[in-house]
Design an enzyme around this catalytic site. Structure first.
Site: not given
Length: 411
Positions: A7, A98, A188, A249, A395
């Site tokens: 990742n 990823r 996600h 964010r 993940e």
């Protein structure tokens, strides 16, 4: 199959080595040999490695770029001190990556070839902060292991390709979608898919019977409505900026604010966008930090007003999305929490669930408090018609499994 999962970010790479095959997947018996991350790539990098026996090791190394970082990683994974039992680079059978954005082109995980590389490159304009780094990770792995080792791209956006048109289209002139593919893509997806799969296993439900709302809450946050095992709506949109309040964010806001802020503050639109991505959210409201643990301490111990306000807005926005997705799903069986905050903050889970008693969700405070540090389970009162669960996301395991399926031709 021994699979290296990567990742890759701008100056970091998270990694894991997983041993899996069809039988191991069926029995949930995959073996995780090693995991960790390399940070501050481009200088004196900090490397953290966690071994299967629970021990960890931290060291530094001068790694000038991503190629040097991945080359170091491959060398370490196949060394005796790693404890993986892999003795040579040939013992790494495949690499799973990823990749953040697959656009409308990539609807599932795929074997990487030149056409796929070009497709990821074509989507750089949709994810300029992510896809270029993902490409560098793929190139670095090819250099370190050779072109003969298969590599697989697992896309964050792929899980959300099941969204219906009314969920993914914006109410803007339709030709803009046709010309520029402006739509909600969602992100996600690998995490939400992992959570939904594990929830099915824990509750012995068939895929078709799954009707849940998943909340991935960390520095990045998103909600997803899942029906029949597929995503029907999600909070992140054309970019990961939309939706829930996050660490830095803003989440949802009035689009007209961009011009207004630019004019008032003397900023360009790109500077305003950067502010909304990196200086807003929990950090922007509190003026202190984007770390929820620190905000809770400031609010609870020092009674800091803005820290408390940031927490309240964070939880309120999440609760609003739960309400919206209950409507979209026509009711749900469970709300499932994951991510760094979702898995470890019983207080935040309780605050988000507070006020949802009307929907049949009643929290067991003792059970909620016990579910931290990677533990999974239900924390709603027995008999609640809307249950609450903590299901840690994995993940990397999902990426490893997809890599096996693609390479072995089982997809």
């Amino acid at each position: 199959m021994n699979i290296l999962v990567l990742n890759v970010g701008s100056a970091t790479v998270k990694f894991q080595v997983v041993v899996t095959d069809a039988e191991r997947m069926a029995n949930d018996d995959d073996t995780k040999l090693l995991r960790g991350q390399i940070e501050r790539i481009g200088g004196e990098s900090v490397i953290t490695v966690r071994h299967a026996d629970g021990t960890s090791r931290r060291q530094t190394a001068a790694l000038r770029d991503m190629r040097a970082a991945v080359d170091w990683l491959v060398g370490h994974v196949t060394s005796p001190e790693s404890g993986t039992g892999l003795a040579a680079r040939a013992d790494i059978h495949a690499v799973g990556h990823r990749v953040v954005h697959g656009g409308e082109q990539f609807r599932r995980s795929v074997l990487i070839d030149d056409a796929v590389l070009q497709g990821i490159e074509d989507n750089v304009e949709l994810a300029p902060l992510h896809n270029p780094h993902n490409l560098r990770g793929i190139e670095a792995a090819r250099t370190a292991l050779g072109a003969g080792v298969p590599q697989v791209a697992v896309f964050d956006t792929a899980f959300h390709h099941t969204l219906p048109e009314q969920a993914y289209l914006y109410a803007i002139p339709y030709p803009l979608y046709r010309r520029h593919r402006i739509r909600r893509y969602g992100f996600h997806g690998t995490s939400h898919r992992s959570i939904a799969y594990r929830y099915r296993k824990l509750t012995a439900r068939a895929r078709a019977d799954v009707r849940i709302i998943t909340l991935h809450l960390g520095n990045g946050c998103s909600a997803c409505a899942i029906q029949g095992g597929v995503s029907i709506d999600t909070s992140m949109g054309f970019t990961p900026l939309e939706g829930l309040v996050m660490g830095t964010r803003s989440g949802d806001l009035d689009a007209a604010l961009l011009d207004f802020i630019a004019a008032k503050e003397g900023l360009s639109l790109s500077q305003v966008e950067a502010m909304l991505n990196s200086q807003s959210g929990l950090l922007g409201i509190s003026g202190l930090t984007n770390d929820m643990r620190d905000l809770l301490a400031e609010a609870n111990e020092l009674q800091d007003r803005r820290a408390r306000l940031a927490i309240e807005i964070f939880c309120y926005r999440a609760r609003k999305y739960i309400g919206a997705y209950l409507a979209a799903l026509g009711g749900a069986d469970a709300v499932v929490f994951a991510g760094g905050i979702g898995e470890n903050s019983a207080e935040i889970r309780a605050r988000i669930c507070a006020g949802l008693e009307w929907a049949g969700l009643h929290v067991d405070a003792q059970a909620n408090g016990a579910l931290v540090g990677g533990k999974e389970g239900r924390f709603s009162v027995e008999g609640s018609t809307l249950e609450a669960w903590v299901v840690p996301t994995d993940e990397e395991l999902l990426i490893a499994r997809d890599t096996f399926r693609v390479v072995s031709g089982e997809t």
